[in-house]
Design a protein around this motif. Structure first.
Motif, PDB file in Angstrom:
ATOM      1  N   GLN A 162       0.828  -1.212   0.000  1.00  0.00           N
ATOM      2  CA  GLN A 162       0.000   0.000   0.000  1.00  0.00           C
ATOM      3  C   GLN A 162       0.862   1.262   0.000  1.00  0.00           C
ATOM      4  O   GLN A 162       0.553   2.244  -0.695  1.00  0.00           O
ATOM      5  N   ASP A 163       1.930   1.243   0.780  1.00  0.00           N
ATOM      6  CA  ASP A 163       2.808   2.412   0.855  1.00  0.00           C
ATOM      7  C   ASP A 163       3.394   2.736  -0.521  1.00  0.00           C
ATOM      8  O   ASP A 163       3.383   3.898  -0.953  1.00  0.00           O
ATOM      9  N   GLN A 164       3.879   1.731  -1.202  1.00  0.00           N
ATOM     10  CA  GLN A 164       4.442   1.946  -2.536  1.00  0.00           C
ATOM     11  C   GLN A 164       3.367   2.425  -3.517  1.00  0.00           C
ATOM     12  O   GLN A 164       3.613   3.335  -4.329  1.00  0.00           O
ATOM     13  N   SER A 165       2.187   1.811  -3.437  1.00  0.00           N
ATOM     14  CA  SER A 165       1.118   2.171  -4.368  1.00  0.00           C
ATOM     15  C   SER A 165       0.649   3.606  -4.160  1.00  0.00           C
ATOM     16  O   SER A 165       0.462   4.365  -5.127  1.00  0.00           O
ATOM     17  N   LEU A 166       0.468   3.996  -2.892  1.00  0.00           N
ATOM     18  CA  LEU A 166      -0.016   5.349  -2.612  1.00  0.00           C
ATOM     19  C   LEU A 166       1.034   6.398  -2.942  1.00  0.00           C
ATOM     20  O   LEU A 166       0.701   7.497  -3.413  1.00  0.00           O
ATOM     21  N   SER A 167       2.307   6.068  -2.702  1.00  0.00           N
ATOM     22  CA  SER A 167       3.372   7.015  -3.057  1.00  0.00           C
ATOM     23  C   SER A 167       3.392   7.231  -4.567  1.00  0.00           C
ATOM     24  O   SER A 167       3.489   8.379  -5.051  1.00  0.00           O
ATOM     25  N   SER A 168       3.280   6.130  -5.315  1.00  0.00           N
ATOM     26  CA  SER A 168       3.225   6.244  -6.774  1.00  0.00           C
ATOM     27  C   SER A 168       1.966   6.979  -7.212  1.00  0.00           C
ATOM     28  O   SER A 168       2.009   7.823  -8.126  1.00  0.00           O
ATOM     29  N   GLY A 169       0.850   6.696  -6.545  1.00  0.00           N
ATOM     30  CA  GLY A 169      -0.404   7.353  -6.894  1.00  0.00           C
ATOM     31  C   GLY A 169      -0.353   8.862  -6.690  1.00  0.00           C
ATOM     32  O   GLY A 169      -0.876   9.623  -7.515  1.00  0.00           O
ATOM     33  N   LEU A 170       0.270   9.291  -5.597  1.00  0.00           N
ATOM     34  CA  LEU A 170       0.373  10.727  -5.335  1.00  0.00           C
ATOM     35  C   LEU A 170       1.180  11.427  -6.425  1.00  0.00           C
ATOM     36  O   LEU A 170       0.836  12.541  -6.845  1.00  0.00           O
ATOM     37  N   ASP A 171       2.242  10.783  -6.873  1.00  0.00           N
ATOM     38  CA  ASP A 171       3.036  11.381  -7.957  1.00  0.00           C
ATOM     39  C   ASP A 171       2.173  11.563  -9.208  1.00  0.00           C
ATOM     40  O   ASP A 171       2.253  12.597  -9.890  1.00  0.00           O
ATOM     41  N   GLN A 172       1.349  10.586  -9.501  1.00  0.00           N
ATOM     42  CA  GLN A 172       0.491  10.682 -10.685  1.00  0.00           C
ATOM     43  C   GLN A 172      -0.585  11.748 -10.515  1.00  0.00           C
ATOM     44  O   GLN A 172      -0.919  12.475 -11.463  1.00  0.00           O
ATOM     45  N   ILE A 173      -1.120  11.862  -9.306  1.00  0.00           N
ATOM     46  CA  ILE A 173      -2.140  12.885  -9.050  1.00  0.00           C
ATOM     47  C   ILE A 173      -1.539  14.279  -9.216  1.00  0.00           C
ATOM     48  O   ILE A 173      -2.177  15.194  -9.774  1.00  0.00           O
ATOM     49  N   ARG A 174      -0.298  14.451  -8.764  1.00  0.00           N
ATOM     50  CA  ARG A 174       0.370  15.753  -8.919  1.00  0.00           C
ATOM     51  C   ARG A 174       0.593  16.066 -10.392  1.00  0.00           C
ATOM     52  O   ARG A 174       0.485  17.230 -10.809  1.00  0.00           O
ATOM     53  N   GLN A 175       0.905  15.044 -11.171  1.00  0.00           N
ATOM     54  CA  GLN A 175       1.036  15.259 -12.619  1.00  0.00           C
ATOM     55  C   GLN A 175      -0.290  15.725 -13.219  1.00  0.00           C
ATOM     56  O   GLN A 175      -0.323  16.643 -14.061  1.00  0.00           O
ATOM     57  N   ALA A 176      -1.379  15.092 -12.775  1.00  0.00           N
ATOM     58  CA  ALA A 176      -2.699  15.500 -13.276  1.00  0.00           C
ATOM     59  C   ALA A 176      -2.997  16.941 -12.885  1.00  0.00           C
ATOM     60  O   ALA A 176      -3.551  17.722 -13.687  1.00  0.00           O
ATOM     61  N   ARG A 177      -2.625  17.322 -11.676  1.00  0.00           N
ATOM     62  CA  ARG A 177      -2.872  18.703 -11.221  1.00  0.00           C
ATOM     63  C   ARG A 177      -2.105  19.710 -12.079  1.00  0.00           C
ATOM     64  O   ARG A 177      -2.627  20.765 -12.455  1.00  0.00           O
ATOM     65  N   ASP A 178      -0.852  19.368 -12.384  1.00  0.00           N
ATOM     66  CA  ASP A 178      -0.056  20.258 -13.223  1.00  0.00           C
ATOM     67  C   ASP A 178      -0.709  20.431 -14.596  1.00  0.00           C
ATOM     68  O   ASP A 178      -0.714  21.541 -15.168  1.00  0.00           O
ATOM     69  N   LEU A 179      -1.284  19.355 -15.112  1.00  0.00           N
ATOM     70  CA  LEU A 179      -1.950  19.433 -16.413  1.00  0.00           C
ATOM     71  C   LEU A 179      -3.193  20.316 -16.337  1.00  0.00           C
ATOM     72  O   LEU A 179      -3.494  21.072 -17.272  1.00  0.00           O
ATOM     73  N   VAL A 180      -3.920  20.227 -15.202  1.00  0.00           N
ATOM     74  CA  VAL A 180      -5.119  21.062 -15.047  1.00  0.00           C
ATOM     75  C   VAL A 180      -4.729  22.532 -14.982  1.00  0.00           C
ATOM     76  O   VAL A 180      -5.360  23.394 -15.620  1.00  0.00           O
ATOM     77  N   VAL A 181      -3.688  22.829 -14.205  1.00  0.00           N
ATOM     78  CA  VAL A 181      -3.237  24.216 -14.099  1.00  0.00           C
ATOM     79  C   VAL A 181      -2.806  24.738 -15.471  1.00  0.00           C
ATOM     80  O   VAL A 181      -3.098  25.891 -15.846  1.00  0.00           O
ATOM     81  N   GLN A 182      -2.149  23.862 -16.220  1.00  0.00           N
ATOM     82  CA  GLN A 182      -1.738  24.252 -17.573  1.00  0.00           C
ATOM     83  C   GLN A 182      -2.959  24.521 -18.451  1.00  0.00           C
ATOM     84  O   GLN A 182      -2.986  25.487 -19.225  1.00  0.00           O
ATOM     85  N   GLY A 183      -3.981  23.682 -18.324  1.00  0.00           N
ATOM     86  CA  GLY A 183      -5.176  23.863 -19.146  1.00  0.00           C
ATOM     87  C   GLY A 183      -5.979  25.090 -18.760  1.00  0.00           C
ATOM     88  O   GLY A 183      -6.741  25.629 -19.577  1.00  0.00           O
ATOM     89  N   MET A 184      -5.850  25.555 -17.496  1.00  0.00           N
ATOM     90  CA  MET A 184      -6.594  26.728 -17.031  1.00  0.00           C
ATOM     91  C   MET A 184      -5.939  28.038 -17.448  1.00  0.00           C
ATOM     92  O   MET A 184      -6.552  29.104 -17.305  1.00  0.00           O
ATOM     93  N   SER A 185      -4.702  27.966 -17.910  1.00  0.00           N
ATOM     94  CA  SER A 185      -4.011  29.204 -18.315  1.00  0.00           C
ATOM     95  C   SER A 185      -4.663  29.767 -19.562  1.00  0.00           C
ATOM     96  O   SER A 185      -4.598  29.185 -20.652  1.00  0.00           O
ATOM     97  N   SER A 186      -5.338  30.914 -19.416  1.00  0.00           N
ATOM     98  CA  SER A 186      -6.120  31.442 -20.529  1.00  0.00           C
ATOM     99  C   SER A 186      -5.215  31.904 -21.656  1.00  0.00           C
ATOM    100  O   SER A 186      -4.208  32.563 -21.436  1.00  0.00           O
ATOM    101  N   GLY A 187      -5.618  31.519 -22.850  1.00  0.00           N
ATOM    102  CA  GLY A 187      -4.905  31.964 -24.037  1.00  0.00           C
ATOM    103  C   GLY A 187      -3.643  31.191 -24.348  1.00  0.00           C
ATOM    104  O   GLY A 187      -3.008  31.460 -25.365  1.00  0.00           O
ATOM    105  N   SER A 188      -3.238  30.288 -23.492  1.00  0.00           N
ATOM    106  CA  SER A 188      -1.976  29.591 -23.724  1.00  0.00           C
ATOM    107  C   SER A 188      -2.163  28.279 -24.461  1.00  0.00           C
ATOM    108  O   SER A 188      -1.202  27.678 -24.896  1.00  0.00           O
ATOM    109  N   THR A 189      -3.391  27.836 -24.549  1.00  0.00           N
ATOM    110  CA  THR A 189      -3.637  26.556 -25.216  1.00  0.00           C
ATOM    111  C   THR A 189      -4.823  26.677 -26.155  1.00  0.00           C
ATOM    112  O   THR A 189      -5.781  27.386 -25.898  1.00  0.00           O
ATOM    113  N   GLY A 190      -4.764  25.918 -27.249  1.00  0.00           N
ATOM    114  CA  GLY A 190      -5.867  25.864 -28.187  1.00  0.00           C
ATOM    115  C   GLY A 190      -6.636  24.577 -28.023  1.00  0.00           C
ATOM    116  O   GLY A 190      -6.330  23.753 -27.165  1.00  0.00           O
TER     117      GLY A 190
END
Length: 296
Positions: A80-108
């Motif tokens: 569980q420890d390994q899985s959750l640690s890996s999962g958190l890294d993936q969730i942070r990647q998803a968050r970075d993508l959301v922040v990138q998508g929210m940047s107005s005018g920077s993406t089509g």
């Protein structure tokens, strides 16, 4: 007036033979102890020590079982420890993508679709993480007999029952974590949030802000569960070490009860051999055969 007792050759022979038999029996016992390395080979050797040894053996078996339970728990919690640690890294990647998508005018539109595809890929990867297993059992599925905790649609198919391990006389530790505890339920479920994000990237970009708040809440839940798993892991590790230490101490007690003291026993054996040889020599000289013995 004193009474004199008549000592016959037969009585002398009987007493001498009894003494020799006793000496030979003691010699045989010492030889058996040296060959086996044990003072106790049967309960009749020392009933009180034999009873105490049985009690110590029972305690050793119990502590060994606690140690095995703890090792199994370490496997569950470590997975569980390994899985959750890996999962958190993936969730942070998803968050970075959301922040990138929210940047107005920077993406089509094409870029938004690409971000949506990446988030969906992270969702699929997190589903595999949620279905992590140990010895063929999903660690986030409770006591389910199935092979997975979540269906491909992100629906929890496990149960809410706990998986416990007894790791001490009065210590029982839960070694599983159910999926809803980690990944949430309802609209706050991590897989539901990622599904909504994938759709909102292209269909409703204005909703990404609210989606991000939900994702952050889900991240805090996973982080809290990771900390809880780590605390339980540390406790089970400590109990495993305590059980192993107890086995060593009990083994020492059992050795003191059962094992032979080699220097002492060798000395006793040498003395007994000397005593027996001397008794044989003296008996042979004292009990000389008489003429009557030959006439019989």
């Amino acid at each position: 007036m004193s009474i004199s007792l008549r000592v016959t050759e037969r009585s002398m022979s009987t007493q001498s033979l009894n003494g020799l038999q006793g000496s030979l029996g003691r010699l045989s016992q010492l030889q058996q102890q040296l060959s086996s390395g044990k003072v106790l080979s049967r309960p009749s050797d020392n009933p009180s020590d034999a009873f105490a040894a049985m009690g110590v053996r029972s305690q050793i078996r119990m502590q060994q079982q606690y140690s095995r339970n703890a090792q199994d728990g370490i496997g569950w919690l470590g997975t569980q420890d390994q899985s959750l640690s890996s999962g958190l890294d993936q969730i942070r990647q998803a968050r970075d993508l959301v922040v990138q998508g929210m940047s107005s005018g920077s993406t089509g539109p094409d870029a938004q679709a690409a971000l949506a595809a990446q988030v969906d890929s992270i969702r699929q990867s997190l589903l595999q993480t949620a279905n992590s297993s140990y010895l063929g059992r999903p660690v986030f599925g409770g006591t389910t007999s199935g092979q997975v905790a979540y269906s491909p649609a992100g629906v929890y198919v496990g149960d809410a029952n706990a998986v416990d391990r007894s790791v001490g006389d009065t210590a029982t530790v839960r070694v599983d974590t159910t999926g809803p505890q980690v990944f949430g339920t309802g609209s706050g479920q991590l897989f539901t949030i990622l599904t909504d994000l994938t759709a909102d990237f292209t269909a409703n970009p204005a909703a990404l802000g609210a989606d991000l708040d939900r994702l952050d809440a889900a991240t805090r839940t996973v982080t809290a569960q990771l900390a809880d798993v780590g605390a339980r892991y540390s406790r089970v590790m400590s109990m495993s070490q305590a059980a192993d230490d107890r086995v060593l101490a009990l083994t020492g007690q059992l050795s003191a009860l059962e094992d032979v003291d080699l220097p002492k026993t060798i000395t006793e054996l040498n003395l007994q051999q000397t005593s027996y040889q001397a008794a044989l020599s003296v008996t042979a000289k004292v009990l000389q055969p008489s003429l009557v013995d030959f006439l019989r």
